[in-house]
Design a protein around this motif. Sequence first.
Motif, PDB file in Angstrom:
ATOM      1  N   LEU A 178      -6.486  -2.388  14.024  1.00 11.24           N
ATOM      2  CA  LEU A 178      -7.201  -2.621  12.766  1.00 11.24           C
ATOM      3  C   LEU A 178      -6.621  -1.680  11.720  1.00 11.24           C
ATOM      4  O   LEU A 178      -6.413  -0.495  11.997  1.00 11.24           O
ATOM      5  CB  LEU A 178      -8.700  -2.370  12.944  1.00 11.24           C
ATOM      6  CG  LEU A 178      -9.410  -3.372  13.871  1.00 11.24           C
ATOM      7  CD1 LEU A 178     -10.847  -2.928  14.139  1.00 11.24           C
ATOM      8  CD2 LEU A 178      -9.392  -4.786  13.283  1.00 11.24           C
TER       9      LEU A 178
ATOM     10  N   MET B 114      -3.346   6.821  10.640  1.00 14.92           N
ATOM     11  CA  MET B 114      -4.243   5.658  10.532  1.00 14.92           C
ATOM     12  C   MET B 114      -5.143   5.467  11.741  1.00 14.92           C
ATOM     13  O   MET B 114      -6.083   4.670  11.678  1.00 14.92           O
ATOM     14  CB  MET B 114      -3.416   4.393  10.302  1.00 14.92           C
ATOM     15  CG  MET B 114      -2.674   4.402   8.969  1.00 14.92           C
ATOM     16  SD  MET B 114      -1.680   2.924   8.725  1.00 14.92           S
ATOM     17  CE  MET B 114      -2.921   1.697   8.338  1.00 14.92           C
TER      18      MET B 114
ATOM     19  N   PRO C 274      -9.190  -9.707   5.244  1.00 14.20           N
ATOM     20  CA  PRO C 274     -10.230  -8.794   5.721  1.00 14.20           C
ATOM     21  C   PRO C 274     -11.171  -9.514   6.703  1.00 14.20           C
ATOM     22  O   PRO C 274     -11.553 -10.666   6.475  1.00 14.20           O
ATOM     23  CB  PRO C 274     -10.959  -8.385   4.437  1.00 14.20           C
ATOM     24  CG  PRO C 274      -9.933  -8.558   3.364  1.00 14.20           C
ATOM     25  CD  PRO C 274      -9.107  -9.747   3.777  1.00 14.20           C
TER      26      PRO C 274
ATOM     27  N   ASP D  99      -6.435  -0.764   7.196  1.00 11.05           N
ATOM     28  CA  ASP D  99      -7.030  -0.993   5.880  1.00 11.05           C
ATOM     29  C   ASP D  99      -8.533  -1.221   6.025  1.00 11.05           C
ATOM     30  O   ASP D  99      -9.091  -2.098   5.366  1.00 11.05           O
ATOM     31  CB  ASP D  99      -6.349  -2.244   5.269  1.00 11.05           C
ATOM     32  CG  ASP D  99      -6.488  -2.292   3.760  1.00 11.05           C
ATOM     33  OD1 ASP D  99      -6.811  -1.256   3.185  1.00 11.05           O
ATOM     34  OD2 ASP D  99      -6.266  -3.372   3.182  1.00 11.05           O
ATOM     35  N   GLU D 100      -9.188  -0.500   6.920  1.00 14.35           N
ATOM     36  CA  GLU D 100     -10.619  -0.648   7.234  1.00 14.35           C
ATOM     37  C   GLU D 100     -10.926  -1.927   8.004  1.00 14.35           C
ATOM     38  O   GLU D 100     -11.594  -1.903   9.016  1.00 14.35           O
ATOM     39  CB  GLU D 100     -11.502  -0.623   5.961  1.00 14.35           C
ATOM     40  CG  GLU D 100     -11.362   0.650   5.133  1.00 14.35           C
ATOM     41  CD  GLU D 100     -11.770   1.886   5.904  1.00 14.35           C
ATOM     42  OE1 GLU D 100     -12.703   1.802   6.709  1.00 14.35           O
ATOM     43  OE2 GLU D 100     -11.121   2.940   5.720  1.00 14.35           O
ATOM     44  N   ASP D 101     -10.428  -3.087   7.540  1.00 10.18           N
ATOM     45  CA  ASP D 101     -10.952  -4.316   8.125  1.00 10.18           C
ATOM     46  C   ASP D 101      -9.932  -5.447   8.292  1.00 10.18           C
ATOM     47  O   ASP D 101     -10.309  -6.613   8.385  1.00 10.18           O
ATOM     48  CB  ASP D 101     -12.125  -4.813   7.260  1.00 10.18           C
ATOM     49  CG  ASP D 101     -11.718  -4.982   5.808  1.00 10.18           C
ATOM     50  OD1 ASP D 101     -10.533  -4.804   5.501  1.00 10.18           O
ATOM     51  OD2 ASP D 101     -12.608  -5.299   4.988  1.00 10.18           O
ATOM     52  N   ARG D 102      -8.656  -5.148   8.294  1.00 11.49           N
ATOM     53  CA  ARG D 102      -7.671  -6.208   8.546  1.00 11.49           C
ATOM     54  C   ARG D 102      -7.092  -6.032   9.948  1.00 11.49           C
ATOM     55  O   ARG D 102      -7.010  -4.911  10.459  1.00 11.49           O
ATOM     56  CB  ARG D 102      -6.505  -6.137   7.552  1.00 11.49           C
ATOM     57  CG  ARG D 102      -6.867  -6.470   6.125  1.00 11.49           C
ATOM     58  CD  ARG D 102      -5.624  -6.304   5.251  1.00 11.49           C
ATOM     59  NE  ARG D 102      -5.935  -6.370   3.845  1.00 11.49           N
ATOM     60  CZ  ARG D 102      -5.930  -7.500   3.135  1.00 11.49           C
ATOM     61  NH1 ARG D 102      -5.615  -8.645   3.710  1.00 11.49           N
ATOM     62  NH2 ARG D 102      -6.222  -7.491   1.860  1.00 11.49           N
TER      63      ARG D 102
ATOM     64  N   ARG E 262     -10.672   1.152  17.370  1.00 17.31           N
ATOM     65  CA  ARG E 262      -9.733   1.495  16.291  1.00 17.31           C
ATOM     66  C   ARG E 262      -8.437   2.059  16.886  1.00 17.31           C
ATOM     67  O   ARG E 262      -7.562   2.514  16.157  1.00 17.31           O
ATOM     68  CB  ARG E 262     -10.351   2.519  15.346  1.00 17.31           C
ATOM     69  CG  ARG E 262     -11.540   1.957  14.578  1.00 17.31           C
ATOM     70  CD  ARG E 262     -11.167   1.671  13.131  1.00 17.31           C
ATOM     71  NE  ARG E 262     -12.086   0.688  12.558  1.00 17.31           N
ATOM     72  CZ  ARG E 262     -11.807  -0.077  11.512  1.00 17.31           C
ATOM     73  NH1 ARG E 262     -10.633  -0.005  10.940  1.00 17.31           N
ATOM     74  NH2 ARG E 262     -12.680  -0.937  11.067  1.00 17.31           N
TER      75      ARG E 262
ATOM     76  N   LEU F 183     -14.934  -7.817  13.337  1.00 16.79           N
ATOM     77  CA  LEU F 183     -14.513  -6.442  13.642  1.00 16.79           C
ATOM     78  C   LEU F 183     -15.052  -6.019  15.003  1.00 16.79           C
ATOM     79  O   LEU F 183     -14.381  -5.332  15.768  1.00 16.79           O
ATOM     80  CB  LEU F 183     -15.052  -5.482  12.575  1.00 16.79           C
ATOM     81  CG  LEU F 183     -14.295  -5.451  11.255  1.00 16.79           C
ATOM     82  CD1 LEU F 183     -15.079  -4.642  10.232  1.00 16.79           C
ATOM     83  CD2 LEU F 183     -12.917  -4.848  11.446  1.00 16.79           C
TER      84      LEU F 183
ATOM     85  N   SER G 119       0.828  -1.212   0.000  1.00 15.22           N
ATOM     86  CA  SER G 119       0.000   0.000   0.000  1.00 15.22           C
ATOM     87  C   SER G 119       0.862   1.261   0.000  1.00 15.22           C
ATOM     88  O   SER G 119       0.415   2.317   0.411  1.00 15.22           O
ATOM     89  CB  SER G 119      -0.921  -0.018   1.225  1.00 15.22           C
ATOM     90  OG  SER G 119      -0.156  -0.191   2.391  1.00 15.22           O
TER      91      SER G 119
END
Length: 436
Positions: free
Chosen positions: A294, A124, A267, A296-299, A279, A273, A16
């Motif tokens: 967490l 992040m 993910p 990348d939104e969901d990893r 977060r 989650l 990324s």
Amino acid sequence: MQDNTTQYPPTWYARSKMPFLEQPALGENVKAEVCIVGGGLAGLSIAWQLCQSGVAVVVLEAKRIAWGASGRNGGFVSPGFAGDIDDVERVSGKERAQRLYQYSVLGAETIRTHIQDFAPHCLMGEGKYSVSRYPAVESMQRTADRLTQDYDDPVEYLDASTMRSRIDTDRYFQGIYKPRGFQIHPLNYAIALAEKIVGCGGRIFENTPAVSLELNQHSGRHNVTTSAGAVQAEHVILCTSGYDNGLYEPLHQSVLPVSTHVVVSEPLRPEQLDWVKTRCGIADTGNACDYYRLIDEDRLLWGGKITTARTQPAKLDQQMLAAITDVFPAFADLKIDYRWSGLMGYCRHKMPLIQQSEDRLWMATAFGGHGLNTTAMAGSLVASAISDNDPRWRDFSDYDLVWNGGLLGQAAVQVSYWWMQAKDRYLESRARNTGS
Ligand SMILES: Cc1cc2nc3c(=O)[nH]c(=O)nc-3n(C[C@H](O)[C@H](O)[C@H](O)COP(=O)(O)OP(=O)(O)OC[C@H]3O[C@@H](n4cnc5c(N)ncnc54)[C@H](O)[C@@H]3O)c2cc1C
């Protein structure tokens, strides 16, 4: 010049990363006021601060910028050091320990300012929890009080039920919430710094290991040699950390490379989650120190395991999954998409080495597992020492080069890690069996 991501280890960060033009290798003799060896966050932070003061800087990086620990760490930024503040106070006295701690706060704030000014895409997450895996009311409360009252770092003590309401696991007991903590994409942050350096006239040479270093007594300048050129500079700053190749033997003999490892999951499903719930970044206070967040939104990014062996364990996925399911049993079927290892540089005193050993030969290294804020701190202290004679770096004089013990020292550190980890396991299993 072309972008060549294949030279970075196969981390989620490399996947990324923002585009960055590969910088040339050094192929001639050049002059500079300052030559920095090592293009991790220590080298880049110092270089950027020097460039801003108009100092001519050359950075030599053996591989790619932030190829070492700086581009593959957990991304947790918070005040403090790898060494315990109680130990710092014992060695340096309270007043100096307080000053040192404030420098570490300055380091975290410097990254935040850089992110606001030119790297907003690197932020992040906000906040960090430190959690105990066995009952530790007194020690956690005491740590929270000391940080807040003695070290002007306002943190919040959380009892076990509050902690468990914020993170859904019965493995955790008391915790501390650190509002000054935040999380970044460390490789993209390094790239943003490198772009600023190059944009400001600083020169970075990649794929350029420095192979020898000598002081020319006649000119008073240092000569840093590489395979196809050399840099003549008034100041040399060694920022080689756990990847040091023995350029300056006293440093090589002082810094012990220590491995640690990270995995990133596939993910997560929405209900998975919810188990993590927050977060914020989370790190336990154990000696192996598992930490996760967490991304990348969901990893799930999960790091931990410390060894003095430099190779990646053959069964890293299984070992990390065992650590994850110990905290969140419901993650038993989790798939791992990325895994990697990295080396941290540690001195026996566990504090950064910020020293000037001979005439204008500097060291800014050995930040251990707390290197994001402290590399930025070193950037401010060393750069302003060179450009403005700022004496603050001398507050680190209690933490000098000290022989790491060679192979015996390495074995002793490994045994002490095993011992401390066994002690943690005993305290955890007692807590599970008795609830206290
Ligand atoms: C897996 C992992 C997770 C971590 N998590 C965190 C975290 O969440 N928060 C935190 O604060 N800290 C963390 N750390 C620690 C932090 O990453 C390091 O302390 C910090 O990045 C050190 O930066 P550095 O520039 O000193 O060293 P490095 O980033 O290791 O850079 C040293 C560079 O020097 C180069 N080099 C070596 N010898 C030569 C030579 N002769 N010539 C030219 N170049 C040379 C290497 O190629 C390397 O790029 C973690 C570390 C690891 C490994």
